[in-house]
Design a protein around this motif. Structure first.
Motif, PDB file in Angstrom:
ATOM      1  N   LYS A  42       0.988  -1.029   0.035  1.00 57.82           N
ATOM      2  CA  LYS A  42       0.118   0.129  -0.016  1.00 57.82           C
ATOM      3  C   LYS A  42       0.955   1.195  -0.011  1.00 57.82           C
ATOM      4  CE  LYS A  42      -3.780  -2.293   0.365  1.00 57.82           C
ATOM      5  NZ  LYS A  42      -4.687  -2.714  -0.672  1.00 57.82           N
ATOM      6  N   HIS A  43       0.203   2.318  -0.551  1.00 56.05           N
ATOM      7  CA  HIS A  43       0.996   3.655  -0.448  1.00 56.05           C
ATOM      8  C   HIS A  43       0.355   4.448   0.704  1.00 56.05           C
ATOM      9  CE1 HIS A  43       2.806   7.250  -1.590  1.00 56.05           C
ATOM     10  NE2 HIS A  43       1.526   7.984  -1.576  1.00 56.05           N
ATOM     11  N   ILE A  44       1.127   4.445   1.710  1.00 48.94           N
ATOM     12  CA  ILE A  44       0.933   5.120   3.021  1.00 48.94           C
ATOM     13  C   ILE A  44       1.787   6.225   3.309  1.00 48.94           C
ATOM     14  CG2 ILE A  44       0.442   4.726   5.316  1.00 48.94           C
ATOM     15  CD1 ILE A  44       0.049   1.619   4.477  1.00 48.94           C
ATOM     16  N   GLU A  65      -4.097  11.792  -0.117  1.00 47.71           N
ATOM     17  CA  GLU A  65      -4.611  10.785  -1.121  1.00 47.71           C
ATOM     18  C   GLU A  65      -3.735   9.833  -1.313  1.00 47.71           C
ATOM     19  OE1 GLU A  65      -5.599  13.175  -4.784  1.00 47.71           O
ATOM     20  OE2 GLU A  65      -6.913  14.521  -3.466  1.00 47.71           O
ATOM     21  N   ASP A  66      -3.959   8.842  -0.523  1.00 45.86           N
ATOM     22  CA  ASP A  66      -3.289   7.605  -0.563  1.00 45.86           C
ATOM     23  C   ASP A  66      -4.025   6.268  -0.264  1.00 45.86           C
ATOM     24  OD1 ASP A  66      -3.511   7.567   2.220  1.00 45.86           O
ATOM     25  OD2 ASP A  66      -1.442   7.736   2.680  1.00 45.86           O
ATOM     26  N   ASP A  67      -3.552   5.201   0.149  1.00 45.81           N
ATOM     27  CA  ASP A  67      -4.249   4.048   0.306  1.00 45.81           C
ATOM     28  C   ASP A  67      -5.018   3.853   1.821  1.00 45.81           C
ATOM     29  OD1 ASP A  67      -4.018   2.920  -2.310  1.00 45.81           O
ATOM     30  OD2 ASP A  67      -1.916   2.044  -1.560  1.00 45.81           O
ATOM     31  N   GLU A  70      -8.825   3.084   2.274  1.00 45.29           N
ATOM     32  CA  GLU A  70      -9.328   1.446   2.231  1.00 45.29           C
ATOM     33  C   GLU A  70      -9.135   1.065   3.608  1.00 45.29           C
ATOM     34  OE1 GLU A  70      -7.804  -2.512   0.490  1.00 45.29           O
ATOM     35  OE2 GLU A  70      -7.026  -0.756  -0.428  1.00 45.29           O
TER      36      GLU A  70
END
Length: 196
Positions: A42-44, A65-67, A70
């Motif tokens: 994930k992009h965190i 605006e990243d993961d 979700e």
């Protein structure tokens, strides 16, 4: 009942992944729904303490605006959050720490102009961990951090399963597998008690 597993290992076939397999199998056999989030995929972004989230009470409210969107969604749906991480330098891995920082502010609206709600209050949480030292020596600092994190977040910390690294085969040993399954049963039973 739904369990969200935040998996913080940076390796695909890691010791923590091996320990997590029988844990997840047992949960599913008992009837739990399991969301398994592999954090390294994930992009965190790290939390920058901008406090934008603190005045938004109807959800996490993070402007990044990243993961994490979700992850917030799955955590909010869950009855229990499992933090699954190897121990690096007596604490969790970098992706796990980034997620924990984002969750603690996105979920706890304690720091805005007006104190707001705790969005995940009352959820259960637990720890699945591996490390190179005896568990209390290696994982004790992180477990204490997670206990304090849980208290601050009004989460119910229900314990851990931890195994020391004695070689890959050890994580497939009877004692490791039984320990993981036993902890999964404990997690499931704690959720059953909650809904009785």
């Amino acid at each position: 009942m739904r369990v969200c597993i935040l998996f913080g290992s940076l390796r695909t076939n890691s010791n923590t992944a091996l320990l997590l397999e029988p844990f997840m199998e047992e949960l599913k056999e008992l009837g739990a729904e399991v969301d398994h989030i592999i954090l390294r995929d994930k992009h965190i972004e790290p939390c920058t303490a901008c406090w934008a989230c603190q005045n938004i009470f109807e959800g996490p409210g993070c402007p990044k605006e990243d993961d994490m969107g979700e992850i917030y969604e799955l955590v909010l749906k869950a009855d229990c959050i499992i933090f699954a991480t190897p121990i690096y330098s007596w604490y969790c891995t970098p992706p796990m720490k980034a997620v924990m920082d984002r969750l603690v502010y996105g979920m706890n609206k304690y720091y805005g102009e007006t104190e707001g709600p705790c969005l995940w209050e009352g959820k259960r949480c637990g720890l699945v961990t591996t490390c190179g030292y005896e568990i209390e020596e290696g994982a004790g600092v992180f477990e204490e951090g997670l206990r304090r994190y849980s208290k601050h977040s009004n989460l119910d910390y229900i314990g851990k399963v931890g195994v020391r690294d004695r070689g890959k085969k050890y994580f497939r040993s009877r004692s490791a597998v039984e320990g993981a399954r036993k902890f999964a049963s404990r997690v499931f039973e704690s959720l059953e008690e909650k809904y009785l």
